[in-house]
Every structure is written in C-alpha cells, then in structure tokens.
Design a protein around this motif. Sequence first.
Motif, PDB file in Angstrom:
ATOM      1  N   LEU A 159     -15.389  -9.081 -79.238  1.00 46.99           N
ATOM      2  CA  LEU A 159     -15.808 -10.351 -79.824  1.00 46.99           C
ATOM      3  C   LEU A 159     -14.654 -11.045 -80.550  1.00 46.99           C
ATOM      4  O   LEU A 159     -14.563 -12.283 -80.526  1.00 46.99           O
ATOM      5  CB  LEU A 159     -16.990 -10.112 -80.774  1.00 46.99           C
ATOM      6  N   ASP A 166     -16.284 -12.541 -87.802  1.00 48.21           N
ATOM      7  CA  ASP A 166     -17.107 -11.536 -88.476  1.00 48.21           C
ATOM      8  C   ASP A 166     -17.478 -12.088 -89.853  1.00 48.21           C
ATOM      9  O   ASP A 166     -16.619 -12.215 -90.733  1.00 48.21           O
ATOM     10  CB  ASP A 166     -16.312 -10.233 -88.598  1.00 48.21           C
ATOM     11  N   TYR A 217     -20.416 -13.078 -85.508  1.00 50.99           N
ATOM     12  CA  TYR A 217     -21.012 -11.757 -85.270  1.00 50.99           C
ATOM     13  C   TYR A 217     -20.951 -10.949 -86.555  1.00 50.99           C
ATOM     14  O   TYR A 217     -20.198 -11.257 -87.478  1.00 50.99           O
ATOM     15  CB  TYR A 217     -20.303 -11.010 -84.128  1.00 50.99           C
ATOM     16  N   ILE A 241     -25.221 -11.353 -83.051  1.00 55.01           N
ATOM     17  CA  ILE A 241     -24.300 -12.306 -82.421  1.00 55.01           C
ATOM     18  C   ILE A 241     -24.998 -13.661 -82.280  1.00 55.01           C
ATOM     19  O   ILE A 241     -26.164 -13.728 -81.909  1.00 55.01           O
ATOM     20  CB  ILE A 241     -23.874 -11.802 -81.022  1.00 55.01           C
TER      21      ILE A 241
END
Length: 593
Positions: A159, A166, A217, A241
Amino acid sequence: MKGLKRSCYCGDVRREHVGEKITLMGWVNRRRDHGGVIFIDLRDRFGLVQVVFSPEVSEEMFEIADELRKEFVIAIKGEVIARPEGMVNEDLATGAIEIYAEELHILDRAQTPPIQVEDDINSSEEMRLKYRYLDLRRKPMQDNIILRHKVKQAVRNYLDNKDFLDIETPMLTKSTPEGARDFLVPSRVNKGQFFALPQSPQLFKQLLMVSGLERYYQIVRCFRDEDLRADRQPEFTQIDIEMSFMSQEEIMDLIEGMIQEVFKIAGFEAPTEFPHMSYHEAMDRFGSDRPDIRFGLELIDVSDAVKDAEFKVFSGTIAKGGQVKGINVKGGVDFSRKDIDELTDFAGIYGAKGLAWMKIKEDGVQSPIAKFLAENELNSMLDAMGAETGDLLLFVADTPKVVAASLGNLRLKIGKDLGLIDQDEFNFVWITDFPLLEWDEEAKRYVALHHPFTMPKEEDIDLLDKDNAGKVLSQAYDLVLNGIEIGGGSIRINNSKLQSKIFNLLNMDEEEIEEKFGFLLEAFQYGAPPHGGIAFGLDRLVMLLGGLETIRDVIPFPKTQRATCLLTEAPSMVAEAQLEELGIEVEEQIEID
C-alpha cells in the motif's frame, strides 16, 4: 551480564563458523548427561544449537552447568566445533556443529514450567492461555507470530508503494448503530456520558476521503462485544483501506495485487485466479454467501420436478412459496440409516424439518418417499441430480432461507467427513451484487446487509421505497477464501440526500439521524468524492495461511470463548471509589469463574 555481548543467534551458527569464538544467549531447551560431559540444546527465537560442557575445560564452569535445568536463561561463550563423522544431525539447521563452552553465566533460573515448551504439546488450551508467555516460547507459536508480522509487512509495503497513507483514527468515539455490541468507556470528565471503542473506523475513513487525502490505510484494533467462536475475538485486528475516485472493479484489482504480495512473502505461490460470483448464485449453488468452492456437493433445485407430486411435503412446500433442493453424495450408498439419522439431526439445527433421501442401487432406487412419486417425477429428479449407481441423494423442502442454511452447512459437514476438501488448496472467490437491505421479520423493518453507508447499484436507486427496497442490489463485494470471508467492502454513499433516504428506510427518524450521523451528512454537503474501500480480518487471513483452526493461535494474548483473559483474569471488578468517580452504580457485581 557486564562485559557480555551476544555475537550471533543460536539458529545462525553453521559449519563456516568452525574455529570461531562466539557468545550466545537463550533458554535451556534440553539437557543430557553423557559420560561426564553435559550437553544442552540452547534455544532462542532463531533456532537451536548444541552446547557441550566438559570438566576438562573448567571444573568450576562444569559445576555450574550441572545446575542447569529446562528454561534456565543463560549466556555461554565458546568455540564452534565440527561434529564428528556420523554425529551430524541432518534434521537440525545447526546439526553439523556444536559449541564447546568456555564460559557459562546463569542469567535467570526457572522453576519447572506448568506446560511443556515443546512443538507437540498436550496441555489444555486453558493452561496454554493462562501461561501464554510460556506457550509463546514454542516454535509453532513463534512461527505464527512471525507469519503475522510478515503479512502486515507485505500489506504495508504494497500500500505504501500505491501512494496510500497510514493514518490513525480515534479509539474513543461515539456509539455506532449496532450500539448493543459496543464496548462502552465511561468518561470521568463528562460524568454520565460514554465513549465507545470502535467496531470499525468506517465513518472516520469516509471523512478522510472528504478531506481529500484520497488513499488511506490502517492496521487497526477493533472491538465488538459479541458471542465468540473460533474465528472471532472481542478485540481483533483489521486491515482497513479506503480510496477515492475508484470504481468497484479498480478496487478489487488493487486488492488482488495485495493478496498476491501477501502470499509471496508468506512463502506460498501467489494466486492467479479470483473468480466472481453473485450473491444470488452463491446462495443458489452453495447455500452460503461465503462458499467453499474447493469441492462439489452443490445444491440442486428439483422444485419443478416435484411441484405436483403426491408427496405433499414437497408439493405443499412449493405451493407456499418454498423450494426443494438436494445434494448428491457420490458413493454415499453405503451410509447406514444411523448415519442418515445423524445428518437429519444436523440439518435440523439449521431449521430443516426433515431430510428426505434416496439411495441409487444396482436394482433401483431405495427410498421411503419413492412410492409417493410418479415415475416421471422420480426420473426428472434423478436427471436433475445427475444420479448414478452408488449415489446418496439428500433433499430438504422448506423456505429458501432454511433450505440454503441446512443444505449449505450439510455439504460442508459431509465434505469434511468424507475428506473431499484439499486442505493444502487456496480457493478465492469474490461475492458481489449483494442485496442492499434485508427484511428483519422480528423487528419488522429493513436492516442493512453490510452497513448503511453502502452505495446501491445506480440502476436500482429508483427502487428505493418501502415496497421495493428489498429488490435493490448494492455495490458491495466480499473476498472469500476457502469458505471464510476474509475481507468485505463496498462503494460508499457520498451524497447526503441519498444517505438520509437509506437511514429513513432503516426506520430511523430525523432526530436519530441527526444525533448519530449529523456530522457525516454535513461533511457530504461540502463536496464528497466518490469513494470506497474494504476491510480485512488480519487474524482470519493469518489463520488460513498458517493452516490453523482458530484465530487464537495467531494472536499473542487472545481471550477465551467466554471473552475472558486467563492470564490477567480480565475482565474484573473495580473499586467502589472508582465507580463513584465515574458516576456509575452497579446493581450487582458477579464473580467470573
């Protein structure tokens, strides 16, 4: 430990290190006395190595070595020696060498452990959970935790490389629509009011999309106060996500790439096929929206063949809007009457009122219901079922919901009992086109099949009224692996009017909508992009990759099926003074056994 510094790990010592002086630290895994020489297997997270203590090197050190017992924590310094010819242990990575100790330091002594620190353990799960720190010393458990780490690492790397951010969302939030399942946290500062621990970061990740961050995410802890089973815990880890300006197909493609990376880093061949199946097809063929497609035993509808039959259990059920379906157990002709009775009882767990059966023998059909069926009806049933000599046919007549649940679970039981399922196989399937809403007969209202933020299919939006809402399909998608849902997601509603309409269909009035979701609807009025996402159960995914039966074996400190922690004895009662400060009065505190 003054002056001691570990030079390498136990599992890393190899033949090329012969002649080197090294320092190792770890736990005594095993001890053996042989002719005045003491051998121990020294263990750390990275493996085992054999250490030899001889009185010829040092009488003082040998006397200390004589005190060593299992699970003592020690440090040793010594020379790496090649094992003599014929003494090499081919089953051990370090089996070609051993360490001749020159120094020994006992860093901590250990009592006899209440459970054995061995690969094959016969202790009860209760003991394993009570002494989890000992259970976690075992290699199989450490391998599970390492696999969990690798999966998380693969997800993050994938990702990150796809421009996702994040981002952490709050742990203390507002109670959700499923509030009865929330863990509530009282506020001392705002006495009489409560936070809720999140069941999901759903609303916050949608707000992050409204914020223009586009790709989010989080590997996040979630909490749900519900009945437990092998793949559920009151606190669990979710790979969460969300992304903007992506279609359902684009999201699914991106997730398939992530799963492929996870499989590679976990040491498996990356899957190449992710077939799609509609919800209605899954229910029709497998009786489940999370079908295990590794084996057959598919449900076959024979309603047309028996709708006019003299056998009223069949024809009467169909006349009332029900159906008759069956499964063909190939080679099942040898099932005894007792076996069939047990299957009947099992189907009854899921609401079936009975289980009709036919055995296809060389001399014809053996069945208690055959005499109630005309020849053409019987032949039509056999043709539809693909019946051959040696087969056992099992039928359920009931409402579509009961037929699906009873036969769907029956096929799983028979598949396991007969060994039809390849345990080393990984079969994925995307389930799509779910109904947006379903009618709750008990509550007499519609409920969201996934959650109330799921976008309807565009062509079905005009059907969103109380008479037709049950016909509306959603832009939702679940990823199923070997009959277990590992991830579920959808395209989200990004329009306040449409979102309010869905809330209304769920029997929420304007006051309740404003109280619970006013902030979300207001955010949508300032330009919300089309967005969607998915959430994966990390624990379930790692459980499947590890070939395990329960997620408790991939969680370092899990709860029992009664949602208790045997290690810390949580949950527990708290002092009256603490309750008073929080403004809480407990009617009766019950001891948890």
